[in-house]
Design a protein around this motif. Sequence first.
Motif, short mmCIF file in Angstrom:
data_model
loop_
_atom_site.label_atom_id
_atom_site.label_comp_id
_atom_site.label_asym_id
_atom_site.label_seq_id
_atom_site.Cartn_x
_atom_site.Cartn_y
_atom_site.Cartn_z
N VAL A 156 69.31 -47.36 46.95
CA VAL A 156 69.24 -46.92 45.56
C VAL A 156 67.83 -47.13 45.00
CG1 VAL A 156 70.07 -47.40 43.21
CG2 VAL A 156 71.70 -47.27 45.11
N SER A 157 67.18 -48.24 45.36
CA SER A 157 65.82 -48.51 44.87
C SER A 157 64.83 -47.47 45.40
CB SER A 157 65.36 -49.91 45.30
OG SER A 157 66.21 -50.89 44.78
N LEU A 158 64.93 -47.15 46.69
CA LEU A 158 64.05 -46.12 47.26
C LEU A 158 64.26 -44.78 46.57
CD1 LEU A 158 64.27 -46.91 51.09
CD2 LEU A 158 62.28 -47.21 49.62
N ASN A 159 65.53 -44.47 46.31
CA ASN A 159 65.83 -43.21 45.64
C ASN A 159 65.30 -43.18 44.21
OD1 ASN A 159 67.14 -42.23 47.88
ND2 ASN A 159 69.15 -42.94 47.23
N ALA A 160 65.44 -44.33 43.50
CA ALA A 160 64.94 -44.42 42.12
C ALA A 160 63.42 -44.23 42.10
CB ALA A 160 65.30 -45.78 41.52
N GLN A 209 72.34 -38.81 47.11
CA GLN A 209 73.78 -38.87 46.88
C GLN A 209 74.43 -40.09 47.52
OE1 GLN A 209 76.96 -38.08 48.61
NE2 GLN A 209 77.90 -38.24 46.61
N LEU A 210 73.66 -40.77 48.37
CA LEU A 210 74.23 -41.87 49.16
C LEU A 210 74.88 -42.97 48.32
CD1 LEU A 210 71.84 -42.61 52.17
CD2 LEU A 210 74.32 -42.38 52.23
N GLY A 211 74.21 -43.38 47.25
CA GLY A 211 74.71 -44.48 46.43
C GLY A 211 76.11 -44.24 45.91
N PHE A 212 76.42 -42.97 45.59
CA PHE A 212 77.73 -42.63 45.02
C PHE A 212 78.85 -42.66 46.06
CE2 PHE A 212 74.53 -40.59 42.32
CZ PHE A 212 74.87 -41.15 41.10
N ALA A 213 78.50 -42.75 47.34
CA ALA A 213 79.51 -42.92 48.40
C ALA A 213 79.55 -44.36 48.89
CB ALA A 213 79.19 -41.98 49.57
N GLY A 252 73.48 -43.69 34.64
CA GLY A 252 74.63 -44.27 33.95
C GLY A 252 75.88 -44.26 34.82
N LEU A 253 76.10 -43.15 35.53
CA LEU A 253 77.26 -43.04 36.43
C LEU A 253 77.17 -44.08 37.54
CD1 LEU A 253 79.81 -41.56 37.44
CD2 LEU A 253 78.30 -40.00 38.67
N LEU A 254 75.98 -44.23 38.08
CA LEU A 254 75.79 -45.20 39.16
C LEU A 254 76.08 -46.62 38.69
CD1 LEU A 254 74.86 -45.05 42.15
CD2 LEU A 254 72.59 -45.71 41.38
N LEU A 255 75.59 -46.96 37.50
CA LEU A 255 75.83 -48.30 36.93
C LEU A 255 77.32 -48.49 36.66
CD1 LEU A 255 72.80 -48.59 34.47
CD2 LEU A 255 73.10 -49.79 36.64
N TYR A 256 77.98 -47.44 36.20
CA TYR A 256 79.43 -47.51 35.94
C TYR A 256 80.19 -47.82 37.21
CZ TYR A 256 84.16 -45.89 34.82
OH TYR A 256 85.53 -45.82 34.66
N ILE A 257 79.84 -47.12 38.28
CA ILE A 257 80.52 -47.30 39.57
C ILE A 257 80.26 -48.70 40.13
CG2 ILE A 257 80.51 -46.54 41.99
CD1 ILE A 257 80.10 -43.71 40.95
N VAL A 258 79.05 -49.21 39.89
CA VAL A 258 78.70 -50.54 40.39
C VAL A 258 79.48 -51.62 39.66
CG1 VAL A 258 76.87 -52.28 40.55
CG2 VAL A 258 76.38 -49.93 41.18
N PRO A 263 81.27 -47.25 46.07
CA PRO A 263 82.74 -47.34 46.07
C PRO A 263 83.29 -47.89 47.39
CG PRO A 263 82.04 -45.23 45.17
CD PRO A 263 80.81 -45.88 45.73
N LEU A 264 82.67 -47.50 48.52
CA LEU A 264 83.14 -47.98 49.82
C LEU A 264 83.06 -49.51 49.90
CD1 LEU A 264 84.01 -47.53 52.78
CD2 LEU A 264 81.58 -47.25 53.36
N ILE A 265 81.94 -50.08 49.46
CA ILE A 265 81.78 -51.55 49.50
C ILE A 265 82.83 -52.21 48.61
CG2 ILE A 265 80.24 -53.48 49.01
CD1 ILE A 265 77.88 -51.60 49.61
#
Length: 623
Positions: free
Chosen positions: A414-418, A375-379, A451-457, A382-384
Amino acid sequence: MSKSLEEVHESVSTEHKKTGFRKILAFLGPAYLVSVGYMDPGNWATDIAGGSQFGYTLVWVLLMSNLMALLLQSLSARLGIVTQRDLAQASRETYSKYINYILYFLAEIAIAACDLAEVLGMAIGINLLFGIPLFEGVLITVLDTFILLFLINKGIRKMEAFIIALVAIIGFSFIFEMIFAEPEVSKIIAGLVPSIPNSAALYIAIGIIGATVMPHNLYLHSSLVQTRKFDRSPTGIKQALKYNLIDSTIALNLAFFVNAAILILAAATFHKNGMFEVAEIQDAHQFLEPLLGTKWAPILFAVALIAAGQSSTVTGTLAGQIVMEGYLHLRIQPWVRRIITRLIAIIPALVVIWIYGESVTGKLLILSQVILSLQLGFAIIPLIHFVSDKSKMNGFHISRTTQIVSWIIALIIVSLNAKLVYDEITSWLEGSNHPIILWLTVIPLAFGFLGLLLYIVFKPFIAKAKSKKVINHSPHNLKLHFTPKEGKSIKNIAVSVDFSSADEAALNKAFELGGIDTEYTLIHIVETVGALMYGVHVHDHETTIDEKLLLKYKEMLSEKGFNIETELGFGKPAKIIPEIINSGNFDILVMGTHGHTGLKDILFGTTVDKLRHKISIPLLIVK
C-alpha cells in the motif's frame, strides 16, 4: 449461498489415497493454475524493462515478491479449505452491499487489466512466430474461449494437466535461454541486495510487484482448493493445509524461476551490451538472435510467450467467474463470461494499437501491471482479516506472528502504491494546462479510494471492539430486580437474548408479565459465517461460547424458581426467530434494544418490522 465453481466443486477425491506420494499428488494442481498468473506476458514486459534498464539490480524485487506471493496464496488457500468460501463470497458475507459493489468493480478492473496483458502477449507471440500482424493477432485471441470450454467440460484435472504442460514448455524454454545467455552469477547474487537506483526503478519495481502478487489469484486460489474432496475433520483439514502449502511452494518457486530468467536474460543480453531502453517484447525477440548467436533463442522466446499467454488466459476466466458469482451471486454461462472479459481487454488494445501503432505495447503492458498493483490492497486486507478471525476460521486462524508479517506485507504494498499515485498526480498537476479539472476529478477519486482502503482496514477492528464492549459473557452480572408472582394469564413467553446489557430489561419485563408458573423460552441466534453456511451443524468458536452462555442463563434463572427452556438458532435473526416462534406455542415475544439512535435505529427498526410481519403473536420491544 452456492458453492464456488460449482461445476467442479469437490470433484477430485483424495480420501482413497491414504498416504505417501499418491496422497500428495492428489492435492497438487490448484497452485499451478495460480502460478501461471505469475508468469503471464505482463511479467515479461516489466522483467525485460527492469533487466535492460537496471541489469541485475532488481532481482531482489522478484525474490521479495515471490515470498510475498507465497504467504498470501497460502492464506488464500487456507480460507478456502477451512471455510469452504472463496474470497469474494467471504467479502459478500462480511461487508455491506455497497462496499461489495465497489470491491467487485475494482476486482473486475484488475481482471480486465490482467486480461489486457494476456491478449497483447498472445498476439505478440503469434506475430513473432508466424508473422501475423498484431491487430489480427489480437482478434485471434478470442478463439481461446473454446479451449477453456473444452477443458472445463473434461474436468479440473484435465485442465490442470494442460496448464502444467504449458508451464513445462515455458520452463524448458528458459533453461535453454539461460544456457545461451551465460549470465554472470556473481552479479545475480549481488542483485539480491535491496536497492532502488531512481524513481524510474521504483515504477518498474511496483510494476513487478503488481505483475507478481496478483489480486485475482487470491480469489482464484481460495476457490480452486475446494475442488478437492477430503475428510472435513480437524485432522483432515490440517493435512489439506499441509499438502496445499507444498503445492504452492513448488508452483510459485517455478514461477519465480521463470520471472528471474526473463530479467536475467534481459540483463545478460541487453543491459550488458548498453541497450538500456529495451522495454518492448518485440525488440527483445529481435535482438536475441544477433546477441546470443543462435536462431533458437528467439523461437523459444516466442513459443514460451504464447504458452504463458494461453495458460494465464484460462485462469483469468475462472477468476472472473469466481468474482462475479461471489460478489453478485450472479451466474452466467462460462462462454458468455469469457467473451465479455475478452472484449473488455481487446477493445482498449485494438484502439491503442490502431491509434499509436505497435510500438506502445510494452508501455501498455507495464501500465496494466501497475493497475493490478494499485488494486492489491483491496484484496489483501480483507483476506488477512478473514484468516485472522477465530470464529470464521473455526480454530484454524493464523498465528500472531503470521498476522504481523501479513500486515507488514500489506503496508509495504500500500505504501509503494501511495508513493506511485502521489508522484503521478504531482507530475500531472505540474504538466497540465488545466489543473482545475484534475483537482475536481482525479484528486477526489484518489481520496475516495484512500477512504475505502482505511474503512476496510479499520472496520473489523472497530466491530470487534464494539462486540467486546456490548457482549457480557457473565450472566451473573445481570441486574435482575423481579419478584416471582402467582396467577398470571400469560403461560408461555419467548425472550430473545444476545448476552448484552439489553437482556436485563427484556428478562425483567418478561418476568413481570409472566409469573412463577409461566414457561420461558430463551432464544439466541448465532450469526457467524459458519452458522450461515452449516446451520445446526456448525461447530465454530463463537457457537461453543454461545451454547455455554445460554446454559448459564438457564441454570441461574432455574435456581430462582422459573421454568426455563432454551432455543439456539443459526442464521439471520429476522428469518430464524419467526421460524422458531411460529413452530412453537408462545403467547408473546419479548426483545430488548441497545438504545440505538439515528442510522442504527433505522437499521434495527427494519429487523423489527420484518419480525412483526412474520410472527403470529404480539411482539414487545423493551428499551
